[in-house]
Scaffold this motif. Sequence first.
Motif, short mmCIF file in Angstrom:
data_model
loop_
_atom_site.label_atom_id
_atom_site.label_comp_id
_atom_site.label_asym_id
_atom_site.label_seq_id
_atom_site.Cartn_x
_atom_site.Cartn_y
_atom_site.Cartn_z
N GLU A 68 4.39 4.95 -86.98
CA GLU A 68 3.86 4.35 -85.76
C GLU A 68 4.27 2.88 -85.64
O GLU A 68 4.69 2.42 -84.58
N ARG A 93 0.58 13.86 -84.90
CA ARG A 93 0.48 12.40 -84.82
C ARG A 93 1.85 11.76 -85.01
O ARG A 93 2.20 10.81 -84.31
N ALA A 97 4.03 9.54 -82.29
CA ALA A 97 4.43 8.18 -82.62
C ALA A 97 5.91 7.95 -82.40
O ALA A 97 6.38 6.81 -82.45
#
Length: 229
Positions: A68, A93, A97
Amino acid sequence: MTIRLLVVDDDPLVRAGLSLMLGGADDIEIVGEAADGAEVPRLVDRLAPHVVLMDVRMPGVDGLTATERLRARPGAPDVVVLTTFHADEQVLRALRAGAAGFVLKDTPPAQIVDAVRKVAAGDPVLSPAVTRQLMTHVAGAAPGPAVREDDRRTAAARRLAELAEREREVALAVGRGASNAEIAATLYVSVPTVKAHVSRVLAKLGLNNRVQIALLVHDAGLLDGDGAP
């Protein structure tokens, strides 16, 4: 072009194995190794890798947080996440990102080498078939505590509404895991035309790759059987 690769994994044996395997390819150069995600920004600035092969589970700064932070920087290298299908929410996730995809740690060596080459060439690691499988795995993943599912769906639908009609058709097809050739056949256009539409969708939505398009379509509830109108 020689692909400059940074390997990030807290296990020295895994790093050694990956470096030995990937460094044996004529077109890949291992420019550095890291044992913690906290080391990544400094090494990226100093070594200028084209691709970062990033483990998920690491002490200190884990691979997801490192991805990220890295992808939020301008001109960041592409990231391939090392993971398993047993960590679906982590995969989701990572892809949100901006990771270019992921490979399983037990993937055959030749396929890992091929994945690095594809990402360096600008193609996501996930094939359409794997994209469909991933969508099945993450479809039931709950949103984060700060984001209600309705809010996420509304926000995703609002972003997709910015697209022209044909761009939206292409985005929905990407969300269903269709390849460029399959989209071209369905819409009666050429493959280069489909590629141009995908590029415009990525630019308009500020996304990195077609996997993120698929995730956005999923968030909007527009996949078959997901409450789509």
